[in-house]
Design a protein around this motif. Sequence first.
Motif, PDB file in Angstrom:
ATOM      1  N   LEU A  35       0.834  -1.202   0.000  1.00  0.00           N
ATOM      2  CA  LEU A  35       0.000   0.000   0.000  1.00  0.00           C
ATOM      3  C   LEU A  35       0.871   1.255   0.000  1.00  0.00           C
ATOM      4  O   LEU A  35       0.610   2.204  -0.739  1.00  0.00           O
ATOM      5  CB  LEU A  35      -0.937   0.014   1.206  1.00  0.00           C
ATOM      6  N   LEU A  36       1.917   1.277   0.809  1.00  0.00           N
ATOM      7  CA  LEU A  36       2.766   2.459   0.909  1.00  0.00           C
ATOM      8  C   LEU A  36       3.483   2.780  -0.391  1.00  0.00           C
ATOM      9  O   LEU A  36       3.739   3.956  -0.689  1.00  0.00           O
ATOM     10  CB  LEU A  36       3.772   2.299   2.052  1.00  0.00           C
ATOM     11  N   LEU A  37       3.808   1.768  -1.177  1.00  0.00           N
ATOM     12  CA  LEU A  37       4.460   2.017  -2.459  1.00  0.00           C
ATOM     13  C   LEU A  37       3.492   2.582  -3.495  1.00  0.00           C
ATOM     14  O   LEU A  37       3.924   3.120  -4.517  1.00  0.00           O
ATOM     15  CB  LEU A  37       5.107   0.736  -2.991  1.00  0.00           C
ATOM     16  N   PRO A  40      -0.505   7.394  -4.317  1.00  0.00           N
ATOM     17  CA  PRO A  40      -1.837   8.016  -4.301  1.00  0.00           C
ATOM     18  C   PRO A  40      -2.827   7.328  -3.360  1.00  0.00           C
ATOM     19  O   PRO A  40      -3.803   7.944  -2.940  1.00  0.00           O
ATOM     20  CB  PRO A  40      -2.307   7.894  -5.758  1.00  0.00           C
ATOM     21  N   ALA A  41      -2.559   6.080  -3.000  1.00  0.00           N
ATOM     22  CA  ALA A  41      -3.475   5.346  -2.116  1.00  0.00           C
ATOM     23  C   ALA A  41      -3.451   5.870  -0.684  1.00  0.00           C
ATOM     24  O   ALA A  41      -4.406   5.679   0.061  1.00  0.00           O
ATOM     25  CB  ALA A  41      -3.139   3.851  -2.128  1.00  0.00           C
ATOM     26  N   TRP A  42      -2.380   6.546  -0.288  1.00  0.00           N
ATOM     27  CA  TRP A  42      -2.334   7.043   1.094  1.00  0.00           C
ATOM     28  C   TRP A  42      -2.001   8.534   1.206  1.00  0.00           C
ATOM     29  O   TRP A  42      -2.300   9.159   2.220  1.00  0.00           O
ATOM     30  CB  TRP A  42      -1.343   6.223   1.940  1.00  0.00           C
ATOM     31  N   TRP A  43      -1.381   9.130   0.180  1.00  0.00           N
ATOM     32  CA  TRP A  43      -0.972  10.533   0.286  1.00  0.00           C
ATOM     33  C   TRP A  43      -1.836  11.389  -0.632  1.00  0.00           C
ATOM     34  O   TRP A  43      -1.354  12.171  -1.429  1.00  0.00           O
ATOM     35  CB  TRP A  43       0.508  10.674  -0.053  1.00  0.00           C
ATOM     36  N   SER A  44      -3.159  11.241  -0.504  1.00  0.00           N
ATOM     37  CA  SER A  44      -4.066  12.046  -1.319  1.00  0.00           C
ATOM     38  C   SER A  44      -5.443  12.075  -0.683  1.00  0.00           C
ATOM     39  O   SER A  44      -5.719  11.335   0.252  1.00  0.00           O
ATOM     40  CB  SER A  44      -4.144  11.479  -2.745  1.00  0.00           C
ATOM     41  N   GLY A  45      -6.276  12.967  -1.232  1.00  0.00           N
ATOM     42  CA  GLY A  45      -7.656  13.043  -0.784  1.00  0.00           C
ATOM     43  C   GLY A  45      -7.934  14.079   0.283  1.00  0.00           C
ATOM     44  O   GLY A  45      -9.041  14.158   0.799  1.00  0.00           O
ATOM     45  N   GLN A  75      10.360  13.626  -4.693  1.00  0.00           N
ATOM     46  CA  GLN A  75      10.940  12.625  -3.813  1.00  0.00           C
ATOM     47  C   GLN A  75      11.669  11.567  -4.627  1.00  0.00           C
ATOM     48  O   GLN A  75      11.213  11.201  -5.713  1.00  0.00           O
ATOM     49  CB  GLN A  75       9.850  11.905  -2.996  1.00  0.00           C
ATOM     50  N   LYS A  76      12.760  11.053  -4.077  1.00  0.00           N
ATOM     51  CA  LYS A  76      13.492   9.945  -4.696  1.00  0.00           C
ATOM     52  C   LYS A  76      13.493   8.789  -3.710  1.00  0.00           C
ATOM     53  O   LYS A  76      13.828   8.967  -2.527  1.00  0.00           O
ATOM     54  CB  LYS A  76      14.922  10.357  -5.019  1.00  0.00           C
ATOM     55  N   LEU A  77      13.116   7.605  -4.187  1.00  0.00           N
ATOM     56  CA  LEU A  77      13.126   6.415  -3.346  1.00  0.00           C
ATOM     57  C   LEU A  77      14.578   5.993  -3.148  1.00  0.00           C
ATOM     58  O   LEU A  77      15.277   5.666  -4.119  1.00  0.00           O
ATOM     59  CB  LEU A  77      12.317   5.295  -4.014  1.00  0.00           C
ATOM     60  N   ILE A  78      15.068   6.046  -1.894  1.00  0.00           N
ATOM     61  CA  ILE A  78      16.483   5.761  -1.639  1.00  0.00           C
ATOM     62  C   ILE A  78      16.709   4.468  -0.859  1.00  0.00           C
ATOM     63  O   ILE A  78      17.827   3.969  -0.829  1.00  0.00           O
ATOM     64  CB  ILE A  78      17.187   6.935  -0.926  1.00  0.00           C
ATOM     65  N   GLU A  79      15.667   3.935  -0.212  1.00  0.00           N
ATOM     66  CA  GLU A  79      15.841   2.671   0.509  1.00  0.00           C
ATOM     67  C   GLU A  79      14.540   1.890   0.505  1.00  0.00           C
ATOM     68  O   GLU A  79      13.479   2.428   0.771  1.00  0.00           O
ATOM     69  CB  GLU A  79      16.284   2.924   1.955  1.00  0.00           C
ATOM     70  N   LEU A  80      14.667   0.591   0.222  1.00  0.00           N
ATOM     71  CA  LEU A  80      13.540  -0.328   0.225  1.00  0.00           C
ATOM     72  C   LEU A  80      13.985  -1.618   0.894  1.00  0.00           C
ATOM     73  O   LEU A  80      14.906  -2.272   0.411  1.00  0.00           O
ATOM     74  CB  LEU A  80      13.148  -0.677  -1.214  1.00  0.00           C
ATOM     75  N   VAL A  81      13.375  -1.952   2.003  1.00  0.00           N
ATOM     76  CA  VAL A  81      13.587  -3.241   2.647  1.00  0.00           C
ATOM     77  C   VAL A  81      12.210  -3.889   2.682  1.00  0.00           C
ATOM     78  O   VAL A  81      11.353  -3.458   3.462  1.00  0.00           O
ATOM     79  CB  VAL A  81      14.171  -3.095   4.074  1.00  0.00           C
ATOM     80  N   PRO A  82      11.966  -4.870   1.784  1.00  0.00           N
ATOM     81  CA  PRO A  82      10.620  -5.429   1.663  1.00  0.00           C
ATOM     82  C   PRO A  82       9.973  -5.772   3.007  1.00  0.00           C
ATOM     83  O   PRO A  82      10.584  -6.418   3.860  1.00  0.00           O
ATOM     84  CB  PRO A  82      10.838  -6.688   0.809  1.00  0.00           C
ATOM     85  N   ASP A  83       8.745  -5.257   3.163  1.00  0.00           N
ATOM     86  CA  ASP A  83       7.906  -5.496   4.344  1.00  0.00           C
ATOM     87  C   ASP A  83       8.475  -4.921   5.641  1.00  0.00           C
ATOM     88  O   ASP A  83       7.965  -5.206   6.719  1.00  0.00           O
ATOM     89  CB  ASP A  83       7.633  -6.998   4.517  1.00  0.00           C
TER      90      ASP A  83
END
Length: 156
Positions: A35-37, A40-45, A75-83
């Motif tokens: 969801l966080l990725l 628009p699903a969480w940072w809108s409305g 924004q630039k995605l700089i770190e992703l640690v799945p889950d």
Amino acid sequence: MKMKTLSTTTKEFGTTLSYSYSFRTKKTAQEIFNLLLNIPAWWSGIFEETIAGPSKQVGDEFEFKAGGGAHYTKQKLIELVPDKRIIWEIRECHLQFVTNHSEWVGTHLQFDIESFVDDTKVTFTHLGLVPQFECFEGCSGAWTQYMEALENNLNT
């Protein structure tokens, strides 16, 4: 039982304190992460937001506009640690409602996800959004609105 904590000055960024918001949900870490990725699903409305660009892989960049142009960030995605963790760095910023329009440049938007036996804890921290910033009160209030909406979404 729903448990929530709200703390506006708990995470250190250098030697200063940053805005942070935590809550718990019955959703799995994987559901939350996915969801966080989907920005628009969480940072809108809430404030007439427009979001353009990808945010699925490290290096992806997206733009966020809100408030009729009063707020612009890239924004630039700089770190992703799945889950477990997602971090975006604010690369560009134009906040029309403060003297220093680029106040957020170099700050980070971080989500930490912790799985427990019965639930999952989500902690959002805007690393570098500190009380010394002119926008701290208004921006932390807006973040609280977004985080409450995210929490409600994950708890329904």
